[in-house]
Scaffold this active site. Structure first.
Site, PDB file in Angstrom:
ATOM      1  N   ASP A 179       6.914  -2.890  -2.003  1.00  0.00           N
ATOM      2  CA  ASP A 179       7.038  -2.544  -3.417  1.00  0.00           C
ATOM      3  C   ASP A 179       5.681  -2.055  -3.930  1.00  0.00           C
ATOM      4  O   ASP A 179       4.640  -2.635  -3.618  1.00  0.00           O
ATOM      5  CB  ASP A 179       7.517  -3.759  -4.229  1.00  0.00           C
ATOM      6  N   ILE A 180       5.698  -1.005  -4.739  1.00  0.00           N
ATOM      7  CA  ILE A 180       4.451  -0.417  -5.246  1.00  0.00           C
ATOM      8  C   ILE A 180       3.771  -1.338  -6.254  1.00  0.00           C
ATOM      9  O   ILE A 180       2.567  -1.200  -6.498  1.00  0.00           O
ATOM     10  CB  ILE A 180       4.766   0.973  -5.862  1.00  0.00           C
ATOM     11  N   ASN A 191      18.509  -7.020  -8.531  1.00  0.00           N
ATOM     12  CA  ASN A 191      18.663  -6.793  -9.969  1.00  0.00           C
ATOM     13  C   ASN A 191      19.808  -5.803 -10.155  1.00  0.00           C
ATOM     14  O   ASN A 191      19.865  -4.765  -9.488  1.00  0.00           O
ATOM     15  CB  ASN A 191      17.377  -6.220 -10.562  1.00  0.00           C
ATOM     16  N   GLY A 233      16.878  -5.821 -15.302  1.00  0.00           N
ATOM     17  CA  GLY A 233      15.644  -5.269 -14.738  1.00  0.00           C
ATOM     18  C   GLY A 233      15.839  -4.205 -13.677  1.00  0.00           C
ATOM     19  O   GLY A 233      14.859  -3.781 -13.052  1.00  0.00           O
ATOM     20  N   GLN A 234      17.089  -3.763 -13.451  1.00  0.00           N
ATOM     21  CA  GLN A 234      17.267  -2.694 -12.462  1.00  0.00           C
ATOM     22  C   GLN A 234      16.752  -1.390 -13.050  1.00  0.00           C
ATOM     23  O   GLN A 234      17.180  -0.964 -14.136  1.00  0.00           O
ATOM     24  CB  GLN A 234      18.739  -2.539 -12.046  1.00  0.00           C
ATOM     25  N   HIS A 252      19.075  -1.996  -3.676  1.00  0.00           N
ATOM     26  CA  HIS A 252      17.889  -2.453  -2.951  1.00  0.00           C
ATOM     27  C   HIS A 252      17.759  -3.960  -3.085  1.00  0.00           C
ATOM     28  O   HIS A 252      17.957  -4.520  -4.160  1.00  0.00           O
ATOM     29  CB  HIS A 252      16.613  -1.770  -3.449  1.00  0.00           C
ATOM     30  N   HIS A 274      15.149  -6.970  -3.084  1.00  0.00           N
ATOM     31  CA  HIS A 274      13.755  -7.393  -3.125  1.00  0.00           C
ATOM     32  C   HIS A 274      13.643  -8.616  -2.213  1.00  0.00           C
ATOM     33  O   HIS A 274      14.392  -9.593  -2.395  1.00  0.00           O
ATOM     34  CB  HIS A 274      13.352  -7.855  -4.525  1.00  0.00           C
TER      35      HIS A 274
HETATM   36  P1  5GP Z   1      14.337  -2.747  -9.764  1.00  0.00           P
HETATM   37  O1  5GP Z   1      13.486  -2.856 -10.994  1.00  0.00           O
HETATM   38  O2  5GP Z   1      15.277  -1.556  -9.845  1.00  0.00           O
HETATM   39  O3  5GP Z   1      15.042  -4.005  -9.361  1.00  0.00           O
HETATM   40  O4  5GP Z   1      13.326  -2.467  -8.561  1.00  0.00           O
HETATM   41  C1  5GP Z   1      12.700  -1.249  -8.367  1.00  0.00           C
HETATM   42  C2  5GP Z   1      11.391  -1.554  -7.708  1.00  0.00           C
HETATM   43  O5  5GP Z   1      10.876  -0.336  -7.197  1.00  0.00           O
HETATM   44  C3  5GP Z   1      10.330  -2.121  -8.658  1.00  0.00           C
HETATM   45  O6  5GP Z   1       9.944  -3.417  -8.216  1.00  0.00           O
HETATM   46  C4  5GP Z   1       9.193  -1.113  -8.582  1.00  0.00           C
HETATM   47  O7  5GP Z   1       7.920  -1.705  -8.561  1.00  0.00           O
HETATM   48  C5  5GP Z   1       9.480  -0.380  -7.284  1.00  0.00           C
HETATM   49  N1  5GP Z   1       9.031   0.997  -7.270  1.00  0.00           N
HETATM   50  C6  5GP Z   1       9.132   1.905  -8.281  1.00  0.00           C
HETATM   51  N2  5GP Z   1       8.655   3.094  -7.884  1.00  0.00           N
HETATM   52  C7  5GP Z   1       8.241   2.925  -6.593  1.00  0.00           C
HETATM   53  C8  5GP Z   1       7.646   3.817  -5.632  1.00  0.00           C
HETATM   54  O8  5GP Z   1       7.411   5.000  -5.869  1.00  0.00           O
HETATM   55  N3  5GP Z   1       7.357   3.289  -4.416  1.00  0.00           N
HETATM   56  C9  5GP Z   1       7.601   1.982  -4.112  1.00  0.00           C
HETATM   57  N4  5GP Z   1       7.275   1.570  -2.882  1.00  0.00           N
HETATM   58  N5  5GP Z   1       8.175   1.118  -4.985  1.00  0.00           N
HETATM   59  C10 5GP Z   1       8.485   1.595  -6.206  1.00  0.00           C
END
Ligand code: 5GP
Ligand code: ZN
Length: 117
Positions: free
Chosen positions: A35-36, A90, A96-97, A103, A105
């Site tokens: 995760d970034i 999420n 928080g999605q 995906h 986590h």
């Molecule tokens: P969500 O918030 O949809 O559950 O998770 C999306 C995740 O993707 C977040 O934790 C966010 O930090 C991660 N993320 C967003 N953009 C990027 C990216 O460009 N590269 C990587 N490796 N992770 C990302």
């Protein structure tokens, strides 16, 4: 069509190699990358290479692929030597999605509170 790449999807772009990511594992059907914006010492995202909107849609549309994601999440935790870890999906913006490509986590390497926030 279900599972087809979506032009506006960040994770489809990572699968295509158009956006770089730090890969942890790859299987024929999945990718795992860091995760970034990590929230724990281990914070890896496991995604199906095919596009499905969220975990429940993935399970309905491609149940074996949902199992692949869960198996890979376990393999990531084992490789990272996280003996306790959490798998989070999420689902929906209120939870928080932010990326609407399913995906998992995989979070570990620190104490994890229950219930989560
Ligand atoms: P969500 O918030 O949809 O559950 O998770 C999306 C995740 O993707 C977040 O934790 C966010 O930090 C991660 N993320 C967003 N953009 C990027 C990216 O460009 N590269 C990587 N490796 N992770 C990302
Ligand atoms: Zn996608």
């Amino acid at each position: 069509m279900v599972g087809e790449p979506q032009a506006d999807c960040l994770f489809c772009k990572i699968v295509a190699g158009d956006v770089p990511a730090t890969l942890v594992r790859e299987s024929p059907t999945t990718l795992a990358f860091r995760d970034i914006n990590p929230q724990a010492p281990t914070h890896v995202l496991v995604i199906p290479k095919a596009h499905h909107q969220d975990a429940a849609a993935l399970a309905i549309e491609a149940p074996e692929l949902a199992a692949d994601v869960l198996r890979e999440a376990g393999e990531v935790a084992a490789e990272e030597k996280a003996e306790s870890y959490r798998i989070v999906f999420n689902t929906g913006s209120g939870a928080g999605q932010t990326v609407f490509h399913a995906h998992a986590h995989v979070l570990g390497g620190r104490g994890l509170q229950w219930p989560p926030g």
